[in-house]
Design an enzyme around this catalytic site. Sequence first.
Site, PDB file in Angstrom:
ATOM      1  CB  SER A  16      39.881  49.318  43.745  1.00 33.94           C
ATOM      2  OG  SER A  16      39.716  48.797  42.461  1.00 33.94           O
ATOM      3  NE  ARG A  20      43.324  52.908  44.187  1.00 33.70           N
ATOM      4  CZ  ARG A  20      43.210  52.036  43.179  1.00 33.70           C
ATOM      5  NH1 ARG A  20      42.978  50.761  43.418  1.00 33.70           N
ATOM      6  NH2 ARG A  20      43.338  52.429  41.920  1.00 33.70           N
ATOM      7  N   GLY A  85      47.085  43.214  37.996  1.00 35.40           N
ATOM      8  CA  GLY A  85      47.500  44.416  37.263  1.00 35.40           C
ATOM      9  C   GLY A  85      47.619  45.602  38.201  1.00 35.40           C
ATOM     10  NE  ARG A 113      46.007  42.994  32.559  1.00 34.11           N
ATOM     11  CZ  ARG A 113      45.221  43.316  33.581  1.00 34.11           C
ATOM     12  NH1 ARG A 113      45.220  42.592  34.670  1.00 34.11           N
ATOM     13  NH2 ARG A 113      44.438  44.373  33.496  1.00 34.11           N
ATOM     14  CD  GLN A 160      45.198  48.203  36.921  1.00 35.90           C
ATOM     15  OE1 GLN A 160      45.932  47.991  35.954  1.00 35.90           O
ATOM     16  NE2 GLN A 160      44.418  47.262  37.424  1.00 35.90           N
ATOM     17  CG  ASP A 306      37.008  45.779  36.513  1.00 34.83           C
ATOM     18  OD1 ASP A 306      37.693  45.735  35.470  1.00 34.83           O
ATOM     19  OD2 ASP A 306      37.468  46.157  37.609  1.00 34.83           O
ATOM     20  CE  LYS A 333      40.253  46.470  32.114  1.00 37.42           C
ATOM     21  NZ  LYS A 333      40.877  47.362  33.092  1.00 37.42           N
ATOM     22  NE  ARG A 337      37.838  40.506  32.446  1.00 36.13           N
ATOM     23  CZ  ARG A 337      38.086  41.155  33.577  1.00 36.13           C
ATOM     24  NH1 ARG A 337      37.740  42.416  33.703  1.00 36.13           N
ATOM     25  NH2 ARG A 337      38.672  40.534  34.589  1.00 36.13           N
TER      26      ARG A 337
HETATM   27  C1  S3P Z   1      41.618  49.052  38.896  1.00 34.03           C
HETATM   28  C2  S3P Z   1      41.491  49.750  37.722  1.00 34.03           C
HETATM   29  C3  S3P Z   1      40.924  49.171  36.500  1.00 34.03           C
HETATM   30  C4  S3P Z   1      40.128  47.908  36.783  1.00 34.03           C
HETATM   31  C5  S3P Z   1      40.872  46.978  37.706  1.00 34.03           C
HETATM   32  C6  S3P Z   1      41.151  47.660  39.032  1.00 34.03           C
HETATM   33  C7  S3P Z   1      42.215  49.716  40.069  1.00 34.03           C
HETATM   34  O1  S3P Z   1      41.968  48.847  35.598  1.00 34.03           O
HETATM   35  O2  S3P Z   1      39.823  47.251  35.571  1.00 34.03           O
HETATM   36  O3  S3P Z   1      40.126  45.804  37.930  1.00 34.03           O
HETATM   37  O4  S3P Z   1      42.087  49.199  41.204  1.00 34.03           O
HETATM   38  O5  S3P Z   1      42.820  50.781  39.879  1.00 34.03           O
HETATM   39  P1  S3P Z   1      42.575  49.903  34.544  1.00 34.03           P
HETATM   40  O6  S3P Z   1      43.329  50.918  35.303  1.00 34.03           O
HETATM   41  O7  S3P Z   1      43.462  49.079  33.653  1.00 34.03           O
HETATM   42  O8  S3P Z   1      41.393  50.469  33.820  1.00 34.03           O
END
Ligand code: S3P
Length: 420
Positions: A16, A20, A85, A113, A160, A306, A333, A337
């Site tokens: 993450s 970013r 995603g 998704r 996200q 996760d 996901k 899952r």
């Molecule tokens: C993430 C947010 C999560 C997580 C993903 C990474 C992120 O997803 O499951 O692996 O980096 O913002 P969601 O925003 O769909 O919960």
Amino acid sequence: MKKRILGEITVAPDKSISHRGVFFGSIAKGITRIENFLTGEDCISTINCFRSLGVNIEQKGNTVTVYGKGILKQPETVLNTGNSGTTTRLLCGLLSGYPIQTTLSGDDSLNKRPMKRVIEPLSLMGAEISAKDGNFCPLTIQGKNRLKAVSYTLPVASAQLKSALILAGLHADGATVLREPELSRNHTEVMLRSMGADIQSIGKEIRVNPIETLSPLELSVPGDISSAAFFIVAALITKGSELVIKNVGVNPTRTGIVTALRKMGGNIKEENKRIVCGEEVCDLYVTSSELHGITIEGEIIPALIDEIPILAVAAAAATGTTVVKDARELRVKETDRIRAVCDMLTVAGVTFEEFEDGFSVTGAETVKGGIYESYGDHRMAMSEQILSLLSEEEFQIKDKECVNISFPDFWGLFEQITKE
Ligand code: S3P
């Protein structure tokens, strides 16, 4: 003979935070340097998308340099977001605030998704986004110079989605106010604030003010608690194990897994706690433990979302029954899952029950070998490999190479610390 886990390791850099760093460095004015960047496939997808958007990005091993100019140019091709995603949803929010037209598409899993969750609020802000069946990639975004500030309650606790709206809010005509149903990971807020953005968080409410220019970053990425989780569980469930994992990010919005495993009786110590680039970091000491079943539900779920597949493995090794509820998000996901965990437990011969929003698992004396489907989902493949530690039989895990999405060194580290 049963195996044990011994050694001292570092795990893959945080996915993450790595994403970013590239996102925000690309829109800042100046040079952003990222040390210990995750070179997994998802983060490489992010780098490639920003290169297509005209940003000069150098990558030498784990060091990434982003030459931000504060502008993005119209790409010549579709932006390929691969399996990611995070790349797709954050780009959706970001590109809504740039006056260019872009199309985003990814692999088969990504293209299934749901994207409506970002399309709806971004449309309220004035972006024009078209999607397959109104919900799926390919997405075409006609961005605007200036978006409308909104006050919006998120229907799901998703970092996200929240991050997409924060990025759009940076280009809005006033203060954007967001409310989350539960707290989700806050790396976006932490990092953007350190770059000069005016973002206030009070409880579950976030207020974002527009900004003209972001300052660049010097970023050192900690180890990913989501990757550490596999080896934490490996050490807890095997007798005679002692494992040290150095330099792990323990931002409180991410450490639900540590809280849950401790509640199950897991012996996990956090040492040498420090703040690095605004994020809490520590070294984790883990030893074999007798785990027992618990119920995991409510506000902790986004803080371990996760890690639920690997929690199912811990539950299979625990006495009694572990129940996971309020985790409907797992259905959307990289794969479904909840279904994938239940399929794994079926092959393993472990007793479980599937719910719409979770599952229950009853700890087992023995775990069977066999052919395990990962469905190309990195976190399923790694969970199945850790499950194999509970078995005397052979495990064959399908599409093992999918671990490259988030943890390219997983197999090597597994070999290194697994002892007879
Ligand atoms: C993430 C947010 C999560 C997580 C993903 C990474 C992120 O997803 O499951 O692996 O980096 O913002 P969601 O925003 O769909 O919960």
